[in-house]
Design a protein around this motif. Structure first.
Motif, PDB file in Angstrom:
ATOM      1  N   ASP A 141     -21.805 -12.407  11.680  1.00 15.75           N
ATOM      2  CA  ASP A 141     -20.625 -13.257  11.818  1.00 15.75           C
ATOM      3  C   ASP A 141     -20.057 -13.533  10.431  1.00 15.75           C
ATOM      4  O   ASP A 141     -20.636 -14.279   9.649  1.00 15.75           O
ATOM      5  CB  ASP A 141     -21.008 -14.566  12.515  1.00 15.75           C
ATOM      6  N   ASN A 142     -18.943 -12.914  10.126  1.00 15.22           N
ATOM      7  CA  ASN A 142     -18.360 -12.973   8.786  1.00 15.22           C
ATOM      8  C   ASN A 142     -18.107 -14.408   8.332  1.00 15.22           C
ATOM      9  O   ASN A 142     -18.579 -14.846   7.270  1.00 15.22           O
ATOM     10  CB  ASN A 142     -17.046 -12.189   8.767  1.00 15.22           C
ATOM     11  N   ASP A 143     -17.363 -15.180   9.126  1.00 16.95           N
ATOM     12  CA  ASP A 143     -16.894 -16.482   8.661  1.00 16.95           C
ATOM     13  C   ASP A 143     -18.007 -17.525   8.607  1.00 16.95           C
ATOM     14  O   ASP A 143     -18.031 -18.365   7.697  1.00 16.95           O
ATOM     15  CB  ASP A 143     -15.745 -16.966   9.553  1.00 16.95           C
ATOM     16  N   GLU A 144     -18.933 -17.477   9.559  1.00 20.40           N
ATOM     17  CA  GLU A 144     -20.072 -18.403   9.511  1.00 20.40           C
ATOM     18  C   GLU A 144     -20.973 -18.074   8.316  1.00 20.40           C
ATOM     19  O   GLU A 144     -21.533 -18.965   7.679  1.00 20.40           O
ATOM     20  CB  GLU A 144     -20.870 -18.344  10.818  1.00 20.40           C
ATOM     21  N   SER A 145     -21.082 -16.803   8.003  1.00 20.95           N
ATOM     22  CA  SER A 145     -21.898 -16.387   6.856  1.00 20.95           C
ATOM     23  C   SER A 145     -21.299 -16.884   5.550  1.00 20.95           C
ATOM     24  O   SER A 145     -22.021 -17.271   4.625  1.00 20.95           O
ATOM     25  CB  SER A 145     -22.026 -14.865   6.821  1.00 20.95           C
ATOM     26  N   SER A 167     -23.277 -10.390  -3.286  1.00 24.15           N
ATOM     27  CA  SER A 167     -23.485  -8.976  -2.954  1.00 24.15           C
ATOM     28  C   SER A 167     -23.387  -8.703  -1.458  1.00 24.15           C
ATOM     29  O   SER A 167     -23.768  -7.636  -0.998  1.00 24.15           O
ATOM     30  CB  SER A 167     -24.870  -8.535  -3.455  1.00 24.15           C
ATOM     31  N   ASN A 168     -22.859  -9.649  -0.706  1.00 26.99           N
ATOM     32  CA  ASN A 168     -22.945  -9.615   0.759  1.00 26.99           C
ATOM     33  C   ASN A 168     -21.903  -8.742   1.438  1.00 26.99           C
ATOM     34  O   ASN A 168     -22.063  -8.335   2.571  1.00 26.99           O
ATOM     35  CB  ASN A 168     -22.822 -11.029   1.280  1.00 26.99           C
ATOM     36  N   MET A 169     -20.761  -8.507   0.781  1.00 27.02           N
ATOM     37  CA  MET A 169     -19.658  -7.700   1.306  1.00 27.02           C
ATOM     38  C   MET A 169     -19.006  -8.299   2.551  1.00 27.02           C
ATOM     39  O   MET A 169     -18.440  -7.572   3.388  1.00 27.02           O
ATOM     40  CB  MET A 169     -20.101  -6.255   1.580  1.00 27.02           C
ATOM     41  N   MET A 170     -19.036  -9.624   2.675  1.00 22.04           N
ATOM     42  CA  MET A 170     -18.249 -10.271   3.711  1.00 22.04           C
ATOM     43  C   MET A 170     -16.794 -10.342   3.259  1.00 22.04           C
ATOM     44  O   MET A 170     -16.511 -10.551   2.072  1.00 22.04           O
ATOM     45  CB  MET A 170     -18.759 -11.692   3.980  1.00 22.04           C
TER      46      MET A 170
END
Length: 327
Positions: A141-145, A167-170
């Protein structure tokens, strides 16, 4: 033929070692390198990563000797990765006030205050599933992350980190982390964005070192397709617009064309990550006597500088600094 035609004599600038040194365009210096360190829980832990000879997981009580050697060799910065056993679904160890990276940063700042500490800002080393964010319906989940990544960045800055390296690339990670840092009073902490990070086969040994292998699926939905070039420029442009202070290209050795593209695009420092698989291949070949390790490493790192890297994250940093002193 009595008389040769006129032609350029480029060899004039190669006639001696002194001449070649005079006109050399790129150089390797200790301050070019960022040295990765894997910090582990426990005591008296010095575990050599089997796939990365010479690279260790180190507990806090053994960190001082490592840091003193880094400083003695002239290396100006390190990047920290955490190795923990107590993981959960949201990677809460990443943003814990007494988390392993936070404690390591405080300790390093006591040992060597001038050494720049780069904090890798991701959740994969701390989540039970090994992915870089919160899982919802079997996907990240992009936005929660982003909320947890911002919390992690602020926690790392509070512990004394000099640079935050997400380094997560979200999508949106630079702008969200920049806002969180600014609101917490860390306007002067730069962001070293993993702007261009491919879903690469060269990361395998790192996952052994950081114990961060995904427990299901892969990371192709958020890391980049190795076949793509234009996508790298879109990612880099976005991170620049969102406030990144450095851009990382990862991996580097097989992506020198991307390094040059990014270098031509921007006017902020470009950082190459000479990743674990690249390191392991050279070490394995050297151990078998197939290559001259020193010459191979120096040539490889010079190719990264030539392509446009101002800085290089590399596990070879200590070796190269020793070789430079010998030369």
């Amino acid at each position: 033929m009595d008389k040769l035609p006129d032609f350029k004599r480029h060899r004039r600038l190669r006639v001696s070692a002194a001449m070649r040194s005079m006109v050399r365009e790129n150089h390797l210096r200790p301050e070019d390198f960022i040295y990765p360190i894997f910090v582990s829980e426990g005591k008296n832990v010095k575990y050599e990563v089997p796939s990365m000879p010479g690279v260790y997981q180190l507990s806090l009580d053994l960190l001082q000797e490592e840091i003193e050697e880094v400083v003695r060799l002239g290396i100006k910065s390190v990047i920290l990765f955490g190795v923990i056993s107590d993981k959960d679904e949201i990677g809460s160890g990443a943003f814990a006030d007494k988390g392993i990276i936070q404690e390591a940063t405080r300790l390093i700042k006591k040992i060597a205050p001038a050494l720049l500490v780069v904090a890798d800002t991701c959740l994969c080393e701390y989540t039970s599933h090994g992915h870089c964010g919160v899982i919802h319906q079997h996907d990240v989940d992009n936005d929660e992350s982003l909320k947890l990544l911002a919390k992690t960045a602020v926690s790392q800055a509070r512990s004394g980190a000099d640079i935050i390296a997400p380094s997560n690339m979200m999508d949106g990670f630079v702008t969200v982390i920049r806002q969180a840092l600014d609101e917490a009073g860390f306007q002067n902490i730069p962001i070293m964005s993993y702007a261009v990070k491919y879903a690469s086969a060269f990361y395998g040994p790192f996952r052994d070192a950081a114990d961060s292998t995904p427990q299901f699926g892969d990371r192709k939905s958020y890391q980049m397709d190795p076949a793509n070039r234009e996508e790298a420029l879109r990612e880099a442009e976005t991170d620049i617009a969102e406030g990144a202070d450095f851009l990382i290209v990862k991996p580097t050795m097989s992506y020198l064309d991307i390094v040059r593209d990014v270098r031509n695009l921007c006017h902020i420092p470009v950082v190459g990550y000479n990743v674990s698989g690249e390191y392991a291949m050279v070490k394995a070949a050297a151990r078998n006597g197939w290559i001259d390790e020193k010459k191979m490493v120096m040539e490889t790192l010079l190719s990264m500088k030539r392509a446009g890297c101002e800085l290089i994250i590399t596990y070879f940093a200590k070796d190269v600094c020793k070789w430079l002193k010998e030369d």
